[in-house]
Design an enzyme around this catalytic site. Structure first.
Site, short mmCIF file in Angstrom:
data_model
loop_
_atom_site.label_atom_id
_atom_site.label_comp_id
_atom_site.label_asym_id
_atom_site.label_seq_id
_atom_site.Cartn_x
_atom_site.Cartn_y
_atom_site.Cartn_z
N LYS A 83 -28.75 -42.20 43.81
CA LYS A 83 -28.18 -43.53 43.65
C LYS A 83 -26.97 -43.77 44.56
O LYS A 83 -26.68 -44.90 44.94
CB LYS A 83 -27.77 -43.76 42.19
CG LYS A 83 -26.63 -42.86 41.71
CD LYS A 83 -26.23 -43.12 40.28
CE LYS A 83 -27.20 -42.49 39.32
NZ LYS A 83 -27.20 -41.00 39.36
N HIS A 211 -20.88 -36.04 31.85
CA HIS A 211 -20.27 -36.59 33.06
C HIS A 211 -18.83 -36.98 32.70
O HIS A 211 -18.62 -37.82 31.82
CB HIS A 211 -21.04 -37.81 33.55
CG HIS A 211 -20.79 -38.15 34.99
ND1 HIS A 211 -19.53 -38.42 35.49
CD2 HIS A 211 -21.65 -38.29 36.04
CE1 HIS A 211 -19.62 -38.70 36.78
NE2 HIS A 211 -20.89 -38.62 37.14
N SER A 214 -16.18 -40.67 37.36
CA SER A 214 -15.91 -40.55 38.80
C SER A 214 -14.43 -40.73 39.08
O SER A 214 -13.74 -41.49 38.40
CB SER A 214 -16.72 -41.59 39.58
OG SER A 214 -18.08 -41.24 39.61
N GLY A 251 -19.22 -36.96 40.01
CA GLY A 251 -17.92 -37.59 40.06
C GLY A 251 -16.91 -36.92 40.95
O GLY A 251 -15.76 -37.36 41.05
N GLU A 288 -24.55 -32.92 39.45
CA GLU A 288 -25.13 -34.12 40.06
C GLU A 288 -24.15 -34.76 41.05
O GLU A 288 -23.78 -35.93 40.90
CB GLU A 288 -25.50 -35.12 38.96
CG GLU A 288 -26.49 -34.58 37.95
CD GLU A 288 -26.62 -35.47 36.72
OE1 GLU A 288 -25.94 -36.53 36.68
OE2 GLU A 288 -27.38 -35.12 35.81
N GLY A 290 -22.73 -36.77 44.16
CA GLY A 290 -23.20 -37.78 45.09
C GLY A 290 -22.13 -38.05 46.12
O GLY A 290 -22.23 -37.65 47.27
N ARG A 291 -21.04 -38.69 45.66
CA ARG A 291 -19.97 -39.06 46.60
C ARG A 291 -19.35 -37.83 47.26
O ARG A 291 -18.86 -37.91 48.38
CB ARG A 291 -18.92 -39.92 45.90
CG ARG A 291 -18.03 -39.22 44.90
CD ARG A 291 -16.93 -40.16 44.39
NE ARG A 291 -17.44 -41.18 43.47
CZ ARG A 291 -17.37 -42.48 43.70
NH1 ARG A 291 -16.82 -42.93 44.82
NH2 ARG A 291 -17.84 -43.34 42.83
N TYR A 406 -21.71 -45.21 47.41
CA TYR A 406 -21.88 -46.48 46.71
C TYR A 406 -21.46 -47.65 47.60
O TYR A 406 -20.70 -48.53 47.19
CB TYR A 406 -21.13 -46.47 45.38
CG TYR A 406 -21.62 -45.38 44.47
CD1 TYR A 406 -22.81 -45.52 43.77
CD2 TYR A 406 -20.95 -44.17 44.37
CE1 TYR A 406 -23.30 -44.49 42.97
CE2 TYR A 406 -21.43 -43.13 43.58
CZ TYR A 406 -22.60 -43.31 42.88
OH TYR A 406 -23.10 -42.29 42.10
#
Length: 451
Positions: A83, A211, A214, A251, A288, A290-291, A406
């Protein structure tokens, strides 16, 4: 394109022509930098009278982040959060690095599978799934998925009775810039009943996820969350479940200037894992991120398409006032909050957007208070309220770093303005490291050269 710049296609062959539809990767020739590539691309666009916005995706940055992850969190296998940035080259890079994939929908699962990712490397990490998406996951062998309510258990029992379930729990996210636990996660007091219901339905629960939010600014949040997960494991084990997986979520910031260093988080996480889930426990640990991987990898280049000078609340300019330092400049660029810069309104964890000039700036140049707007008709489409920069002209370029998280994934073509084109690049050194037979040695060698 530079004469010595090659383009590597997804099957590994080397070509000397761009084919964006195949997500080709530009290989930087020896000594060429990202800034050199950006300058060449701006010249190339100028030669065809185009000023389209574009992003350069530095895959070397993604690679180095992965090496840092392996060094700092050796027990935690990353499942990249699709995502965050679903650029094909990024996903292929993550697949080449042998990460897993955190998918949140049928579309993301389809995308991962289309790139050759095997179903066992996907976690369907969304606790409120459409029935048709659960059925799709089942039909394509994606078994691992999360839940946090009885209703979700009922849906899964109807559509994917052999799923391997991960119970997402709510944890303390009060130290995070973007909090998620008001929307997702079962409270600890309800865990026992949920697990009992799963047992009644004949479902297999294999682990726990959480989680902390973030942009987390308190590393101890991970220790408390891991301790909470241990309590849930103990409850589940008493009910007869074979718990084998802990998912510590995402996050993690991808910026080196974030107020808490990644190494501080990793130290706390490693200590908590050793205390509550020691290596001999047999529990697999995943996350997980992402950023973390892509935030600092993308640089946006946007063109100044219009300009206004504001004097004493009027638009009139006199020759005498032409060089007045009191005047305000307004610049309009061809990307904004409906495009790549949507993070300004959609991502509370994106704390800084700092446009800077693509051209060199002399220290003697007069600076003016300047407002930078996006291109659309909407007045909320503002990039910065004020920055002090030399006077620019239509056709000049702004660059903005840290644009990978994002941003392009949420971009739209509102008002008909085109989305930023993405140019993935990497150095030949990284390319060869990824394709050497003795990959583990190559990875270590590249990492040592980066620290």
């Amino acid at each position: 394109m530079e004469e010595n710049t090659a383009v590597v296609t997804t099957d590994g062959s080397v070509m000397h022509a761009l084919a964006p539809e195949h997500c080709d990767i530009d290989i930087l020739h020896k000594g060429q930098t990202i800034n050199d590539f950006i300058e060449d691309k701006i010249k190339e666009l100028g030669s065809v009278e185009s000023e389209e916005p574009f992003c350069v995706a530095n895959l070397d940055s993604v690679f180095k982040k992965h090496l840092r992850w392996l060094t700092e969190l050796p027990r935690v296998k990353p499942f990249y959060a699709v995502k965050c940035n679903n650029t094909a080259a990024v996903l292929r890079m993550m697949s080449a690095l042998d990460t897993g994939f955190d998918c949140a929908s049928k579309g993301e699962i389809q995308l991962a599978l289309s790139l050759g990712v095997t179903p066992d490397k996907i976690i369907y990490a969304h606790t409120t799934k459409p029935l048709s998406h659960i059925k799709y996951a089942c039909a394509h062998g994606v078994d691992m998925m999360t839940f946090d309510s009885e209703d979700e258990l009922l849906k899964i029992s109807l559509c994917h009775a052999k799923a391997k379930l991960v119970l997402r729990i709510a944890v303390d996210d009060s130290k995070s810039l973007l909090r998620l636990n008001s929307k997702f996660g079962a409270r600890l007091v309800s865990v026992g009943k949920l697990l009992e219901r799963a047992r009644e339905l004949g479902l297999e629960v294999i682990g726990v996820s959480f989680h902390v939010g973030s942009g987390c600014t308190g590393s101890l949040a991970f220790k408390q969350a891991i301790a909470d997960a241990r309590r849930v494991f103990d409850i589940a084990n008493l009910l007869g479940f074979q718990m084998t997986l802990l998912d510590i979520g995402g996050g993690f910031s991808g910026r080196d200037d974030f107020q808490v260093k990644f190494e501080e988080f990793s130290e706390v996480i490693n200590g908590a894992l050793d205390e509550f889930f020691p290596p001999d426990s047999g529990v697999q640990i995943i996350a997980e991120p992402g950023r973390y991987y892509v935030e600092s990898a993308f640089t946006l280049a946007a063109n100044v398409i219009a300009k206004r000078v504001i004097l004493d609340d009027t638009d009139e300019r006199s020759e005498a006032e032409e060089n007045s330092p009191d005047r305000m400049m307004m610049y309009y660029i061809n990307d904004g909050v409906y495009g790549s810069l949507n993070c300004l309104i959609n991502d509370a964890a994106h704390t800084k957007v700092e446009p800077y000039l693509q051209r060199a700036v002399e220290s003697s140049e007069q600076r003016y208070c300047s407002v930078i707007w996006g291109p659309t008709c909407d007045s909320i489409d503002k990039v910065t309220d004020s920055c002090w920069i030399p006077e620019l002209h239509v056709g000049d370029w702004f660059l903005i770093d840290n644009m990978g998280a994002y941003s392009v994934a949420l971009s739209s073509d509102f008002n008909g303005f085109e989305k930023a084109h993405i140019y993935p690049v990497m150095t030949a050194e990284t390319w060869h490291a990824l394709h050497r037979p003795d990959e583990s040695y190559a990875l270590k060698s590249v990492y040592k050269s980066c620290i």
